[in-house]
Write an enzyme that holds these catalytic residues in place. Sequence first.
Site, PDB file in Angstrom:
ATOM      1  N   ASN A  85       0.873  -1.111  -0.037  1.00 15.86           N
ATOM      2  CA  ASN A  85      -0.001  -0.081   0.036  1.00 15.86           C
ATOM      3  C   ASN A  85       0.877   1.209   0.143  1.00 15.86           C
ATOM      4  O   ASN A  85       0.257   2.477  -0.196  1.00 15.86           O
ATOM      5  CB  ASN A  85      -0.813  -0.048   1.176  1.00 15.86           C
ATOM      6  CG  ASN A  85      -1.889  -0.993   1.050  1.00 15.86           C
ATOM      7  OD1 ASN A  85      -1.610  -2.296   1.257  1.00 15.86           O
ATOM      8  ND2 ASN A  85      -3.191  -0.753   1.088  1.00 15.86           N
ATOM      9  N   ARG A  91       2.943   6.961  -3.370  1.00 14.22           N
ATOM     10  CA  ARG A  91       1.513   7.130  -3.165  1.00 14.22           C
ATOM     11  C   ARG A  91       1.256   6.166  -2.206  1.00 14.22           C
ATOM     12  O   ARG A  91       2.029   4.868  -2.045  1.00 14.22           O
ATOM     13  CB  ARG A  91       0.856   6.214  -4.698  1.00 14.22           C
ATOM     14  CG  ARG A  91      -0.659   6.033  -4.411  1.00 14.22           C
ATOM     15  CD  ARG A  91      -0.979   5.700  -5.785  1.00 14.22           C
ATOM     16  NE  ARG A  91      -2.358   5.118  -5.592  1.00 14.22           N
ATOM     17  CZ  ARG A  91      -3.618   5.932  -5.913  1.00 14.22           C
ATOM     18  NH1 ARG A  91      -3.128   7.074  -6.314  1.00 14.22           N
ATOM     19  NH2 ARG A  91      -4.783   5.636  -5.925  1.00 14.22           N
ATOM     20  N   VAL A  92       0.387   6.540  -1.197  1.00 12.52           N
ATOM     21  CA  VAL A  92      -0.003   5.667  -0.109  1.00 12.52           C
ATOM     22  C   VAL A  92      -1.691   5.333  -0.426  1.00 12.52           C
ATOM     23  O   VAL A  92      -2.410   6.187  -0.331  1.00 12.52           O
ATOM     24  CB  VAL A  92      -0.056   6.640   1.199  1.00 12.52           C
ATOM     25  CG1 VAL A  92      -0.555   5.730   2.505  1.00 12.52           C
ATOM     26  CG2 VAL A  92       1.405   7.127   1.459  1.00 12.52           C
ATOM     27  N   CYS A  93      -1.700   4.162  -0.552  1.00 18.97           N
ATOM     28  CA  CYS A  93      -3.271   3.681  -0.576  1.00 18.97           C
ATOM     29  C   CYS A  93      -3.915   3.422   0.501  1.00 18.97           C
ATOM     30  O   CYS A  93      -3.653   2.358   1.270  1.00 18.97           O
ATOM     31  CB  CYS A  93      -3.144   2.340  -1.520  1.00 18.97           C
ATOM     32  SG  CYS A  93      -2.594   2.799  -3.216  1.00 18.97           S
ATOM     33  N   LEU A  94      -4.851   4.297   0.905  1.00 18.43           N
ATOM     34  CA  LEU A  94      -5.632   4.024   2.029  1.00 18.43           C
ATOM     35  C   LEU A  94      -6.922   4.564   1.650  1.00 18.43           C
ATOM     36  O   LEU A  94      -7.358   5.663   1.347  1.00 18.43           O
ATOM     37  CB  LEU A  94      -5.004   4.541   3.305  1.00 18.43           C
ATOM     38  CG  LEU A  94      -4.049   4.326   4.058  1.00 18.43           C
ATOM     39  CD1 LEU A  94      -3.430   4.927   5.277  1.00 18.43           C
ATOM     40  CD2 LEU A  94      -4.562   2.681   4.693  1.00 18.43           C
TER      41      LEU A  94
END
Length: 441
Positions: A85, A91-94
């Site tokens: 993530n 990029r931070v996928c949350l």
Amino acid sequence: MSNQSILRITRELGEIQRGSDLSLAVACRDIDVRQVRALIIGPPDTPYEFGFFEFAVKFTKEYPTKAPSVTAVTTNLGRTRFNPNIYAAGRVCLSILGTWRGERGEEWSSAQGLESILISIQSLMSSNPYENEPGFEDANSDYDKKNQEAYVAKIRHETLRISVIERLEDYLGIGQERVPGVTVHNVEEDYKNGTEKLFEPFKDLCKRRFLWYYESYLQSIEREAKRHKDGDRFEKMPFEGPGNSMDGTFQYSSLKERLQAVYEKLNEETLSWAIEGQTTVQKEMSIASNLQRQFEQIVENYKENNDSITLDLELVDKNPFVWQLVIFGRPMTNLDGGIFRIMIYLSPKFPNELPRIKFETPIFHHRISKNGVLCYNPTRKDDMKSHIESIIEAIEEESPAYDPRTLVNPEAAKLFWGTADDKKIYNRRLRRSVQDSADFC
């Protein structure tokens, strides 16, 4: 940005900065609270353990109605994906950030804030990050179990190499080769290339934490070196692709040498403060007179209130940047009869650089490393009396709440928080070191 939004951000920053959570830190330039830097210390018992992971947080004028954007900075200049993530490009996928589809109720709301975002990112740094990848949550085949172990192994290596060792080497000016020709755009590269003004708010924090966790880093390297030969390549995960992976080879022999070099350089820097301090005294700079005044006030205060604790405090060579503290153990405690000599080294940049504490008297204690480094956290960073009080509190507390981030002597910590028999062994070893303490004074 509205005043209400700015006040909200300022309040949240202050709450985190004043809080007791040793795993989170935030900072911003005075001119713009919308541009925030955040540091997450990797959770214990994970491959991210005690790593330094930095993020850039940008708030818009719609905050808190709209979530801020978050970019990972610790990415090895865009070459390393530390988590399914957390991408190599930052990029931070949350779901909480709106960068990943989530279940109902997992989306952003104005009731959430910066701390909840950082805790959510920290939760990604688990003991088995392999399962963070969608579709791999319940992967239990032999193939997946093998991949899980391989993924954890390379994250642990790169956490030590990139987030700890290279970060400290940069801070200390220790040269190492860099891979040329990197074209990936990210925040970290911008700062290194000077396209943004350099802002390093966590330099002192990371230096102090490195000294706290040095023995844990060293133990991890020595343990993993037995499992992975130098030159063995990292296993590629099924969800990793070109430009968004963690590639490389195990090089634990080199990491050990570099780790030790950082430790030695930090000790040299600490001792250099004494010389730099004398120069500030000769130049009659305000920091020297400030520390001299604080020293005199603390000595007078303890003379007037000597019923609470017995101690002796003096300047080494009349230098206000090197203090010697001697603590006499209180009666009816585990420290009863002990005499502990402690060196306090202060930087000419105090309080922007906090004191470094070294126990000259050996003591077996879960908050004191084998090398004598004390883990303590003063409530007031600019007040030396608060530092003295926190030092005493850290070594005297007999029933502390469990916090693995404060346990800087792994051997002592394992006994202190182990079985009842382990605790007895801990107490015996502590008492033995207390009884022997008079021989070192």
